[in-house]
Write an enzyme that holds these catalytic residues in place. Structure first.
Site, PDB file in Angstrom:
ATOM      1  N   ASP A 139     -13.782 -12.266 -12.813  1.00 40.40           N
ATOM      2  CA  ASP A 139     -12.528 -12.914 -12.441  1.00 40.40           C
ATOM      3  C   ASP A 139     -11.374 -11.929 -12.690  1.00 40.40           C
ATOM      4  O   ASP A 139     -11.282 -11.340 -13.775  1.00 40.40           O
ATOM      5  CB  ASP A 139     -12.366 -14.168 -13.305  1.00 40.40           C
ATOM      6  N   GLY A 140     -10.535 -11.772 -11.689  1.00 39.62           N
ATOM      7  CA  GLY A 140      -9.470 -10.771 -11.783  1.00 39.62           C
ATOM      8  C   GLY A 140      -8.518 -11.011 -12.952  1.00 39.62           C
ATOM      9  O   GLY A 140      -8.067 -10.056 -13.592  1.00 39.62           O
TER      10      GLY A 140
ATOM     11  N   GLU B 261     -13.752  -8.696  -7.581  1.00 47.67           N
ATOM     12  CA  GLU B 261     -13.693  -9.580  -6.404  1.00 47.67           C
ATOM     13  C   GLU B 261     -14.698 -10.702  -6.643  1.00 47.67           C
ATOM     14  O   GLU B 261     -15.888 -10.442  -6.835  1.00 47.67           O
ATOM     15  CB  GLU B 261     -14.018  -8.777  -5.132  1.00 47.67           C
TER      16      GLU B 261
ATOM     17  N   HIS C  64       0.818  -1.221   0.000  1.00 46.29           N
ATOM     18  CA  HIS C  64       0.000   0.000   0.000  1.00 46.29           C
ATOM     19  C   HIS C  64       0.852   1.271   0.000  1.00 46.29           C
ATOM     20  O   HIS C  64       0.405   2.304  -0.504  1.00 46.29           O
ATOM     21  CB  HIS C  64      -0.982  -0.030   1.176  1.00 46.29           C
TER      22      HIS C  64
ATOM     23  N   SER D 144      -6.721  -2.044  -0.547  1.00 40.25           N
ATOM     24  CA  SER D 144      -6.277  -1.318  -1.739  1.00 40.25           C
ATOM     25  C   SER D 144      -7.389  -0.479  -2.393  1.00 40.25           C
ATOM     26  O   SER D 144      -7.118   0.652  -2.820  1.00 40.25           O
ATOM     27  CB  SER D 144      -5.651  -2.281  -2.748  1.00 40.25           C
TER      28      SER D 144
ATOM     29  N   ASP E 137      -3.117  -8.592  -7.202  1.00 37.57           N
ATOM     30  CA  ASP E 137      -2.774  -9.015  -5.837  1.00 37.57           C
ATOM     31  C   ASP E 137      -3.535 -10.300  -5.495  1.00 37.57           C
ATOM     32  O   ASP E 137      -4.414 -10.307  -4.631  1.00 37.57           O
ATOM     33  CB  ASP E 137      -3.158  -7.859  -4.885  1.00 37.57           C
TER      34      ASP E 137
ATOM     35  N   HIS F 289      -7.860  -8.075  -7.795  1.00 37.92           N
ATOM     36  CA  HIS F 289      -8.209  -8.932  -6.650  1.00 37.92           C
ATOM     37  C   HIS F 289      -8.385  -7.987  -5.463  1.00 37.92           C
ATOM     38  O   HIS F 289      -7.449  -7.758  -4.689  1.00 37.92           O
ATOM     39  CB  HIS F 289      -7.106  -9.952  -6.373  1.00 37.92           C
TER      40      HIS F 289
HETATM   41  C1  LIG Z   1      -4.779 -10.636  -1.228  1.00 35.39           C
HETATM   42  S1  LIG Z   1      -6.486 -10.385  -1.217  1.00 35.39           S
HETATM   43  C2  LIG Z   1      -6.670  -8.763  -1.851  1.00 35.39           C
HETATM   44  C3  LIG Z   1      -6.215  -7.664  -0.957  1.00 35.39           C
HETATM   45  C4  LIG Z   1      -6.394  -6.290  -1.533  1.00 35.39           C
HETATM   46  N1  LIG Z   1      -5.840  -6.181  -2.872  1.00 35.39           N
HETATM   47  C5  LIG Z   1      -5.752  -5.258  -0.649  1.00 35.39           C
HETATM   48  O1  LIG Z   1      -4.580  -4.905  -0.874  1.00 35.39           O
HETATM   49  O2  LIG Z   1      -6.404  -4.763   0.261  1.00 35.39           O
HETATM   50  C6  LIG Z   1      -7.021 -11.330  -2.587  1.00 35.39           C
HETATM   51  C7  LIG Z   1      -8.530 -11.252  -2.873  1.00 35.39           C
HETATM   52  O3  LIG Z   1      -8.757 -11.846  -4.157  1.00 35.39           O
HETATM   53  C8  LIG Z   1     -10.012 -12.494  -4.126  1.00 35.39           C
HETATM   54  N2  LIG Z   1      -9.993 -13.444  -5.246  1.00 35.39           N
HETATM   55  C9  LIG Z   1      -9.542 -14.726  -5.278  1.00 35.39           C
HETATM   56  N3  LIG Z   1      -9.586 -15.215  -6.531  1.00 35.39           N
HETATM   57  C10 LIG Z   1     -10.015 -14.198  -7.319  1.00 35.39           C
HETATM   58  C11 LIG Z   1     -10.238 -14.059  -8.725  1.00 35.39           C
HETATM   59  N4  LIG Z   1      -9.980 -15.056  -9.571  1.00 35.39           N
HETATM   60  N5  LIG Z   1     -10.652 -12.866  -9.190  1.00 35.39           N
HETATM   61  C12 LIG Z   1     -10.900 -11.828  -8.347  1.00 35.39           C
HETATM   62  N6  LIG Z   1     -10.739 -11.910  -7.020  1.00 35.39           N
HETATM   63  C13 LIG Z   1     -10.291 -13.063  -6.511  1.00 35.39           C
HETATM   64  C14 LIG Z   1     -10.077 -13.099  -2.743  1.00 35.39           C
HETATM   65  O4  LIG Z   1     -11.425 -13.341  -2.372  1.00 35.39           O
HETATM   66  C15 LIG Z   1      -9.400 -12.016  -1.900  1.00 35.39           C
HETATM   67  O5  LIG Z   1     -10.375 -11.141  -1.375  1.00 35.39           O
END
Ligand SMILES: C[S@@+](CC[C@H](N)C(=O)[O-])C[C@H]1O[C@@H](n2cnc3c(N)ncnc32)[C@H](O)[C@@H]1O
Length: 287
Positions: A149-150, A125, A18, A107, A170, A41
């Protein structure tokens, strides 16, 4: 999927990620032209540090907790200022009392807080409950919270109409092959939007996997690829999370020096051995 970011919110890895993100956003905000944020993500957006998950690990105490308790030289405080100001916005009284820390933003909320009216943000998400929580805290005309999907968002939403902006990737790093996926998706995304800034977060646990990932990124031969790494110990330990890194493509020209300076100051504060280590440099040395 088991990953729940609430256990890790505000830990050393979040602080590193961050602080880098807020330096990039502060740079983008210096010009009037609109910028785009794609957070592939995104997570829940806001984390309660007194909640069950955060209390069970206590990881935030040696991350954001330790940093906020430490007085730094004015040069370091200036570099941390955007990150600290956003956190203060969610914690009344924090400006004068570090023990007032209750909530840590994710984030999407750092990005929203540093965006201007002309900027636009996309947050992906896939976990429904997490996405609903994010929708509640990121309710804003500039932002869209998407179930996309991310990984797919990197092709579906690039290029945006803006020339400038930042993509944060992320992922949870729970599935096999995520390092390869990260490198391959970056190459695809960069072809679509070569003027964007890309920040890719990764854990340092399996050192061989990290080396292979960096070799794969280097083979893509994308110019201006910065590697930022932060270690909790001077000597890496196998199979435990001993650090984290970010690959930043097209970094602002100020970023390498800023992050080198700030991470050197944060290393002894967040390190488990009281020393820590950080390094910042080009993945492919400039000629
Ligand atoms: C490491 S955390 C994100 C933290 C956030 N970026 C932050 O810095 O505050 C990863 C997130 O990705 C989500 N996630 C997992 N697979 C995903 C996908 N294929 N596409 C989007 N989100 C996904 C999870 O549910 C989780 O909330």
């Amino acid at each position: 999927m088991n990953y729940r970011h609430a256990f890790h919110a505000g830990n050393f890895a979040d602080v590193v990620k961050h602080v880098v993100l807020t330096r990039i956003l502060a740079y983008l905000g210096q010009k009037d032209a609109a910028f785009r944020v794609l957070d592939t993500h995104a997570g829940a957006g806001l984390y309660d540090l007194s909640g069950n998950e955060a209390q069970r690990t206590g990881e935030w105490e040696s991350g954001v907790g330790a940093v906020l308790r430490t007085p730094f030289k004015p040069e370091i405080e200036a570099l941390l200022a955007p990150w600290k100001q956003v956190i203060a916005g969610f914690n009344p009284g924090l400006d004068t009392d570090p023990s007032a820390l209750r909530h840590y933003p994710g984030s999407p909320l750092f990005a929203l807080a540093l965006a201007r009216p002309q900027d636009r943000l996309l947050f992906c998400e896939t976990e429904p409950g997490v996405r609903a929580a994010l929708g509640d805290v990121a309710h804003d005309f500039r932002a869209k919270v998407l179930p996309t999907d991310g990984w797919q968002s990197l092709t579906a939403y690039l290029p945006p109409k803006e020339r400038r902006g930042v993509v944060l990737v992320d992922p949870p790093f729970e599935e096999a092959g995520e390092f390869h996926r990260l490198a391959a998706t970056l190459a695809e995304a960069y072809k679509r939007w070569a003027t964007g800034i890309y920040a890719l977060w990764y854990p340092i646990k399996d050192v061989r996997a990290v080396d292979a990932f960096q070799r794969e990124i280097a083979r893509a031969a994308i110019p201006k690829t910065l590697r930022i790494e932060f270690d909790l110990r001077t000597v890496r330990q196998a199979s435990v999370l001993s650090g984290c890194g970010l690959i930043v493509v097209n970094p602002p020209f100020t970023l390498a020096d800023e992050i080198r300076t700030v991470l050197a100051a944060l290393a002894p504060v967040m390190a488990s051995d009281g020393v820590g280590r950080s390094r910042v440099g080009w993945l492919i040395p400039e000629r």
